[in-house]
Design a protein around this motif. Structure first.
Motif, mmCIF file in Angstrom:
data_model
loop_
_atom_site.group_PDB
_atom_site.id
_atom_site.type_symbol
_atom_site.label_atom_id
_atom_site.label_comp_id
_atom_site.label_asym_id
_atom_site.label_seq_id
_atom_site.Cartn_x
_atom_site.Cartn_y
_atom_site.Cartn_z
ATOM 1 N N ARG A 33 -0.271 -3.234 2.609
ATOM 2 C CA ARG A 33 -0.855 -3.388 1.289
ATOM 3 C C ARG A 33 -2.223 -4.057 1.419
ATOM 4 O O ARG A 33 -2.375 -5.052 2.120
ATOM 5 N N VAL A 34 -3.220 -3.501 0.746
ATOM 6 C CA VAL A 34 -4.588 -4.029 0.773
ATOM 7 C C VAL A 34 -4.648 -5.326 -0.024
ATOM 8 O O VAL A 34 -4.061 -5.437 -1.093
ATOM 9 N N LEU A 38 -10.319 2.155 -1.588
ATOM 10 C CA LEU A 38 -9.217 1.261 -1.228
ATOM 11 C C LEU A 38 -9.318 0.015 -2.090
ATOM 12 O O LEU A 38 -10.185 -0.828 -1.881
ATOM 13 N N ASP A 39 -8.444 -0.089 -3.069
ATOM 14 C CA ASP A 39 -8.470 -1.196 -4.014
ATOM 15 C C ASP A 39 -7.400 -2.222 -3.687
ATOM 16 O O ASP A 39 -6.439 -1.931 -2.967
ATOM 17 N N ASP A 91 -3.469 -1.574 -3.119
ATOM 18 C CA ASP A 91 -3.157 -0.208 -2.694
ATOM 19 C C ASP A 91 -2.297 -0.272 -1.432
ATOM 20 O O ASP A 91 -2.368 -1.229 -0.656
ATOM 21 N N LEU A 144 -1.549 1.345 2.150
ATOM 22 C CA LEU A 144 -2.160 2.175 3.185
ATOM 23 C C LEU A 144 -1.089 2.762 4.090
ATOM 24 O O LEU A 144 -0.106 2.098 4.414
ATOM 25 N N VAL A 183 -6.207 4.425 9.269
ATOM 26 C CA VAL A 183 -5.689 4.717 7.936
ATOM 27 C C VAL A 183 -5.738 6.230 7.719
ATOM 28 O O VAL A 183 -6.779 6.861 7.891
ATOM 29 N N VAL A 231 -3.852 6.714 1.375
ATOM 30 C CA VAL A 231 -3.744 5.553 0.502
ATOM 31 C C VAL A 231 -2.878 5.956 -0.688
ATOM 32 O O VAL A 231 -2.987 7.056 -1.216
ATOM 33 N N LYS A 268 -1.763 4.787 -4.465
ATOM 34 C CA LYS A 268 -2.230 3.953 -5.563
ATOM 35 C C LYS A 268 -1.225 3.914 -6.703
ATOM 36 O O LYS A 268 -0.498 4.866 -6.921
#
Length: 148
Positions: free
Chosen positions: A64-65, A75-76, A79, A81, A141, A144, A146
């Protein structure tokens, strides 16, 4: 699913069981973004996101980002990955790296003068990797996921 928390990323290990009955119900009709259409006849089947997003199950992890440094790459914060550790790192790929005791996600910039970790947000500066750094490219990566 195995979960491991670090300071900047939370890692998840996909379930590699061979149970083909897993997955969510998938309705194989086009979902209209315009006017709705009646869909009396449609096909139902099981769909596993692991089957669609994971090429190498034993080398794939989720993370998780945390943060905003890659927002211009889509990529927020929060998000999820999909990271494949079996892929070769190359110029311009987005990679999860271990740098000086912390995990980070950045775009790889490989130049004659060395390797840079390039953020995708103008508010952050590129990081030049030097011999003094403890540095490992942990994985690439591939996707992603979301929330909307």
């Amino acid at each position: 699913m195995l979960v491991k928390q670090t300071q900047n990323l939370t890692f998840f290990t996909p379930d590699i069981s061979e149970d083909t009955s897993s997955g969510a119900l998938f309705v194989d009709v086009g979902i209209s973004a315009g006017f709705p259409s009646p869909a009396d006849d449609f096909k139902e089947e099981r769909l596993s996101l692991d089957d669609m997003l994971v090429k190498n199950r034993l080398a794939t992890f989720y993370a998780r980002v945390s943060g905003q440094s890659m927002i211009d790459a889509g990529l927020d914060d929060n998000d999820l990955l999909v990271i494949d550790r079996s892929l070769e790192p190359e110029h311009n790929r987005i990679a999860v790296c271990f740098l000086d005791g912390e995990f980070t996600v950045k775009r790889l910039r490989v130049e004659k003068d060395g390797v840079w970790l390039q953020p995708e947000n103008a508010n952050y500066q590129p990081i030049k990797v030097t011999e003094e750094n403890e540095f490992v490219i942990w994985g690439i990566v591939t996707n992603v996921i979301k929330k909307v």
